[in-house]
Design a protein around this motif. Structure first.
Motif, short mmCIF file in Angstrom:
data_model
loop_
_atom_site.label_atom_id
_atom_site.label_comp_id
_atom_site.label_asym_id
_atom_site.label_seq_id
_atom_site.Cartn_x
_atom_site.Cartn_y
_atom_site.Cartn_z
N ASP A 1 -0.12 4.03 5.41
CA ASP A 1 -0.43 3.13 6.52
C ASP A 1 -1.83 2.56 6.32
N SER A 2 -1.94 1.26 6.48
CA SER A 2 -3.22 0.63 6.17
C SER A 2 -3.61 -0.40 7.22
N TRP B 1 -6.13 5.37 9.06
CA TRP B 1 -5.48 4.51 8.11
C TRP B 1 -6.42 4.22 6.95
N GLN B 2 -5.78 3.83 5.86
CA GLN B 2 -6.56 3.34 4.74
C GLN B 2 -7.06 1.95 5.10
N ARG B 3 -8.27 1.63 4.76
CA ARG B 3 -8.83 0.30 5.07
C ARG B 3 -8.76 -0.57 3.84
N LEU B 4 -8.17 -1.73 3.95
CA LEU B 4 -8.15 -2.67 2.83
C LEU B 4 -8.83 -3.95 3.28
N PRO C 1 0.83 -1.22 0.00
CA PRO C 1 0.00 0.00 0.00
C PRO C 1 0.86 1.27 0.00
#
Ligand code: ISJ
Ligand code: MG
Length: 451
Positions: A30-31, A89-92, A27
């Motif tokens: 930060d995820s 954070w980015q959510r994956l 990514p």
């Protein structure tokens, strides 16, 4: 969507999670990476017991719709810290199931008690593994926090961690012999405190103080908290069930009837739960005792003070507050309580921290006025409450809920510390209140020493 059978057979679940992880690409920021698989319902405590790492956390809502067993901690949310950074954070989500993120845990009666910090508390944990059941839907979630700069290293660690998953194994049966039992305070000291608190002089300072007693049990065997909690929950319907275990020697767990709050967006549900009688030996006696409780002036007053306290604490946070005008009866296995439901519409941007600070400790476990009662307890109470009469629950994206950690015990190796308390108000008598402690203690004792 496929629901994978999950019990003693876990290889298909690990394979699915590995496949999901295989889809991950480095990514840019930060995820929070979430792998999730829909699985069949499993015995949550037995699964928790079988896992290898700590902390282990269990949470079961009072309505029975939300059940969680969680293992490990990939992020910790100190309850004094601001909420704003969560969700930054980015959510994956790599699985077919998307579950809201949720943090679990709680704090002690004193929210920064170092003994509670050492027992995994005063913060909430974003677990590495989570078994989550909502209604009839169950899933297994694996959470991973990724920083682009350590991507390779974190990815290979995650692949190894996936192999740590264990299948459900039966809970070890418990047969505990109690070598020694001791109450602090003893009856004599309790009597002195109750007389002091009900004196005119002290009543002018504190109209209510909830005093507690610690019952220490030395056991000849090392208890298993999850086995104890499993038999405890079987007899306590309509209660929250919670626990945290930080290693093989230390745990805190219980079955509490009391909600601190449930929050869904701007809706808040809380309650004044105070006023107690024992359950009767038979239906007729039970009916008489319940009728007396509903009419009893001291108990109604005890409950009223809690409702007033909560209303006052909510005025700044809520645009509307509704309080049940008369208390209703909550019958539990060993005692019945008086309860008044309180609901409120929150003003915009009220955080969970603000709610915790405003509501805890309610006059159901602290006293009134709050500051004066807390000062009295800090000075005079003979035991450190630690986790007891604190809060335990969860904060999620859509919903957060905390119970009050009464009807609970701490395990420290072969010692169990059981806690009970009673609200002391004008009209309280030392012997009656001592009997109330004994009635409340029966809940925990019935699992430590089944009849
Ligand atoms: C403090 C406890 O319970 C609280 C005190 C009550 C009372 O004094 O009547 C009733 C319910 C709880 O609010 C406990 O169980 O330890
Ligand atoms: Mg009482």
């Amino acid at each position: 969507m496929l629901t994978v059978a999950f019990d003693r057979q876990i290889d298909p679940v690990i394979e699915l999670l590995e496949l999901q992880l295989g889809r991950l690409q480095c990514p840019q920021q930060d995820s929070l990476v979430q792998l999730a698989v829909a699985i069949s319902e499993i015995p949550a405590l037995a699964w928790l017991q079988a896992q290898q790492s700590f902390p282990k956390i269990h949470w079961h809502s009072r309505d029975g719709n939300h059940e969680v067993s969680a293992v490990g901690s990939v992020d910790q949310w100190w309850l004094t810290e601001s909420q704003a950074k969560r969700g930054n954070w980015q959510r994956l989500c790599l699985g077919e199931v998307t579950a809201e993120w949720r943090y679990y845990g709680g704090h002690g009666f004193n929210p920064d008690d170092p003994s509670v910090t050492a027992q995994g508390g005063n913060r909430l944990h974003l677990p590495q593994w989570e078994y989550r059941r909502i209604g009839e839907q169950s899933c297994l979630i694996f959470n991973l926090l990724l920083q682009p700069s350590c991507y390779q290293q974190q990815l290979s660690q995650a692949k190894q961690d996936l192999q740590q998953l264990r299948a459900v194994a039966p809970l070890p049966p418990q047969q505990l012999n109690i070598a020694n039992q001791q109450h602090t305070p003893n009856f004599h000291d309790w009597q002195q405190r109750v007389l002091e608190l009900t004196s005119d002089e002290q009543q002018a300072r504190t109209s209510k103080v909830v005093l507690c007693r610690e019952t220490r049990l030395d056991t000849e065997q090392l208890a298993n908290p999850w086995s104890l909690l499993d038999s405890w929950q079987a007899q306590q319907h309509g209660c929250y069930r919670f626990g945290i275990q930080v290693d093989e020697q230390q745990a805190f767990f219980g079955c509490s009837p009391e909600r601190l709050f449930l929050r869904k967006q701007d809706k808040l549900y809380t309650e004044a739960l105070a006023g107690t009688c024992a359950r009767g030996q038979d239906q007729q006696q039970d009916h008489i005792l319940a009728g007396q409780l509903l009419m009893d002036r001291k108990n109604i007053y005890e409950n009223q003070l809690v409702a007033d306290d909560i209303e006052q604490q909510l005025t700044l946070l809520a645009s509307q507050i509704d309080i049940e005008p008369e208390p209703h009866l909550v019958p539990l296995a060993q005692v019945s309580h008086l309860c008044r439901i309180i609901s409120a519409r929150l003003r915009p941007d009220i955080s969970e921290q603000a709610l915790l600070q405003a509501l805890h400790p309610t006059a159901a476990v602290g006293g009134l006025p709050r500051q004066a009662a807390q000062a009295y307890l800090a000075q005079h109470e003979a035991v450190n409450r630690g986790w007891y009469a604190g809060v335990f629950g969860m904060i999620g994206e859509q919903r957060s809920e905390f119970c009050v950690t009464i009807r609970s015990m701490v395990q420290q190796g072969q010692q169990l510390q059981l806690y009970t308390g009673a609200g002391i108000v004008a009209g309280s008598e030392p012997t009656t209140e001592w009997h109330e402690l004994n009635s409340k203690l029966k809940s925990a004792m019935s699992v430590v020493q089944p009849a």
